[in-house]
Design a protein around this motif. Structure first.
Motif, PDB file in Angstrom:
ATOM      1  N   UNK A   1      23.720  11.168   1.902  1.00  0.00           N
ATOM      2  CA  UNK A   1      24.715  10.725   0.818  1.00  0.00           C
ATOM      3  C   UNK A   1      23.971  10.809  -0.645  1.00  0.00           C
ATOM      4  N   UNK A   2      22.716  10.425  -0.826  1.00  0.00           N
ATOM      5  CA  UNK A   2      22.147  10.846  -2.077  1.00  0.00           C
ATOM      6  C   UNK A   2      21.728  12.095  -2.283  1.00  0.00           C
ATOM      7  N   UNK A   3      21.622  12.764  -1.216  1.00  0.00           N
ATOM      8  CA  UNK A   3      21.541  14.430  -1.293  1.00  0.00           C
ATOM      9  C   UNK A   3      22.910  14.906  -1.980  1.00  0.00           C
ATOM     10  N   UNK A   4      24.044  14.555  -1.253  1.00  0.00           N
ATOM     11  CA  UNK A   4      25.339  14.978  -1.545  1.00  0.00           C
ATOM     12  C   UNK A   4      25.451  14.664  -3.224  1.00  0.00           C
ATOM     13  N   UNK A   5      25.326  13.353  -3.542  1.00  0.00           N
ATOM     14  CA  UNK A   5      25.389  12.938  -5.088  1.00  0.00           C
ATOM     15  C   UNK A   5      24.672  13.679  -5.986  1.00  0.00           C
ATOM     16  N   UNK A   6      23.507  14.001  -5.431  1.00  0.00           N
ATOM     17  CA  UNK A   6      22.503  14.675  -6.475  1.00  0.00           C
ATOM     18  C   UNK A   6      23.187  16.182  -6.637  1.00  0.00           C
ATOM     19  N   UNK A   7      23.712  16.813  -5.489  1.00  0.00           N
ATOM     20  CA  UNK A   7      24.207  17.944  -5.554  1.00  0.00           C
ATOM     21  C   UNK A   7      25.416  18.163  -6.430  1.00  0.00           C
ATOM     22  N   UNK A   8      26.341  17.085  -6.595  1.00  0.00           N
ATOM     23  CA  UNK A   8      27.389  16.957  -7.004  1.00  0.00           C
ATOM     24  C   UNK A   8      27.030  16.858  -8.741  1.00  0.00           C
ATOM     25  N   UNK A   9      26.106  16.126  -9.024  1.00  0.00           N
ATOM     26  CA  UNK A   9      25.695  15.734 -10.364  1.00  0.00           C
ATOM     27  C   UNK A   9      25.225  16.705 -11.056  1.00  0.00           C
ATOM     28  N   UNK A  10      24.239  17.686 -10.324  1.00  0.00           N
ATOM     29  CA  UNK A  10      23.592  18.605 -11.010  1.00  0.00           C
ATOM     30  C   UNK A  10      24.376  19.797 -11.089  1.00  0.00           C
ATOM     31  N   UNK A  11      25.465  19.919 -10.124  1.00  0.00           N
ATOM     32  CA  UNK A  11      26.259  21.286 -10.383  1.00  0.00           C
ATOM     33  C   UNK A  11      26.838  21.457 -11.525  1.00  0.00           C
ATOM     34  N   UNK A  12      27.377  22.824 -11.925  1.00  0.00           N
ATOM     35  CA  UNK A  12      28.144  23.006 -12.971  1.00  0.00           C
ATOM     36  C   UNK A  12      29.124  22.143 -13.408  1.00  0.00           C
ATOM     37  N   UNK A  13      29.136  21.540 -14.472  1.00  0.00           N
ATOM     38  CA  UNK A  13      30.128  20.703 -15.004  1.00  0.00           C
ATOM     39  C   UNK A  13      29.677  19.148 -14.436  1.00  0.00           C
ATOM     40  N   UNK A  14      28.791  18.901 -13.942  1.00  0.00           N
ATOM     41  CA  UNK A  14      28.344  17.883 -13.473  1.00  0.00           C
ATOM     42  C   UNK A  14      27.787  16.859 -14.455  1.00  0.00           C
ATOM     43  N   UNK A  15      27.616  15.591 -14.205  1.00  0.00           N
ATOM     44  CA  UNK A  15      26.971  14.634 -15.335  1.00  0.00           C
ATOM     45  C   UNK A  15      25.769  15.211 -15.612  1.00  0.00           C
ATOM     46  N   UNK A  16      24.946  15.517 -14.436  1.00  0.00           N
ATOM     47  CA  UNK A  16      23.387  15.688 -15.120  1.00  0.00           C
ATOM     48  C   UNK A  16      23.156  17.612 -14.462  1.00  0.00           C
ATOM     49  N   UNK A  17      24.218  18.189 -15.117  1.00  0.00           N
ATOM     50  CA  UNK A  17      24.314  19.734 -14.623  1.00  0.00           C
ATOM     51  C   UNK A  17      22.662  20.247 -14.837  1.00  0.00           C
TER      52      UNK A  17
END
Length: 221
Positions: A36-52
Motif C-alpha cells: 500500500x505505501x509502495x502504491x501510494x509512492x508510485x502514484x505521488x511520484x508519477x507524472x502529474x502527481x503531488x510529488x512528481x
C-alpha cells in the motif's frame, strides 16, 4: 468414493487448512503493509502527481515490474537462500510465507496505484488550494476516496495468494497444496485431491464474498 478419509486423514485436512489460512493471512497482511505505501509512492511520484519525480518513479516501478513478472514457482526457488536466512529453513509454512510476501507486495502496489488513479484530480487540487500538506492529501483525500478500490485489490491479492500457497506445496511449503500433492498425486488418492480442490474453491469463494461485501459497504458510506 472418499473411503480413504480416516480420522488421521481428516486431522491432516484440518492442519493443512490452518496452514493455508496462516500462509495467506500473514503474507497478505505483510504484503499489504509493504504494497500500500509502495502504491501510494508510485502514484505521488508519477507524472502529474503531488510529488512528481520521474527518475524515482521509474526506478521503483522497474523493481516492482521485475518481481511481478517473475513466475512464482521460480521466485520460490530463487530466493531459497534468503528464505533460509529469514526463517532458518527452506521448507514448511513459515518458509513459504517469505516468497509469498515478496510476490504479494508489488502486486498489491500496482493495484493500489490503479485505485488511486481513479480519484478525481479536482479533489486533490481543492485540497492543495486550501493548503493541505502531502501527508494530509494522502490520508484525507487519496486513501479515503480510493478505499473501495484498494479493498477490491486486496481481495484479488488474497485470492491469488491462495493459488500461490497451493503452488508452494510442490516444494514442501505445507498447506492444502502440499496435502494434495503428497497424498492425492504421489499416493494416487484421487478422492483426496478432489477434496483439496473443493476446499480451496470454498476458501476462495469465502474470501471473494467477504471482499465484495466490504467493497459494497465502503461504496455506500
Amino acid at each position: 468414493m472418499f473411503e480413504n478419509f480416516s480420522p488421521m486423514m481428516l486431522a491432516l485436512f484440518g492442519t493443512s487448512l490452518w496452514e493455508t489460512i496462516v500462509m495467506v493471512g500473514i503474507s497478505g497482511g505483510i504484503g499489504g503493509l509493504i504494497g500500500i505505501p509502495l502504491g501510494v509512492f508510485l502514484r505521488l511520484t508519477d507524472q502529474g502527481g503531488v510529488l512528481a519525480h520521474r527518475p524515482a518513479n521509474a526506478l521503483v516501478g522497474a523493481l516492482v515490474n521485475a518481481v511481478r513478472s517473475t513466475p512464482f514457482i521460480i521466485l520460490l526457488v530463487a530466493i531459497i537462500p534468503f528464505t533460509r536466512l529469514v526463517t532458518g529453513t527452506s521448507i514448511g509454512t513459515w518458509a513459504a510465507i517469505v516468497p509469498m510476501t515478496l510476490a504479494a507486495a508489488p502486486f498489491i502496489a500496482r493495484l493500489v496505484e490503479t485505485a488511486l488513479r481513479e480519484v478525481d484530480n479536482g479533489l486533490i487540487e481543492a485540497a492543495q488550494s486550501m493548503g493541505a500538506s502531502t501527508w494530509q492529501i494522502v490520508w484525507k483525500v487519496l486513501l479515503p476516496e480510493a478505499l473501495p478500490g484498494i479493498v477490491a485489490g486486496l481481495t484479488i491479492s488474497f485470492v491469488s495468494l491462495t493459488g500461490y500457497s497451493a503452488m508452494a506445496g510442490a516444494v514442501g511449503g505445507g498447506g492444502l497444496g502440499d496435502l494434495g500433492i503428497r497424498y492425492g498425486y504421489q499416493r494416487f488418492l484421487p478422492d483426496v485431491m478432489l477434496a483439496v480442490v473443493l476446499i480451496l474453491i470454498v476458501f476462495v469463494q469465502a474470501i471473494q464474498s467477504f471482499g465484495d461485501w466490504a467493497v459494497r459497504r465502503l461504496s455506500h458510506r
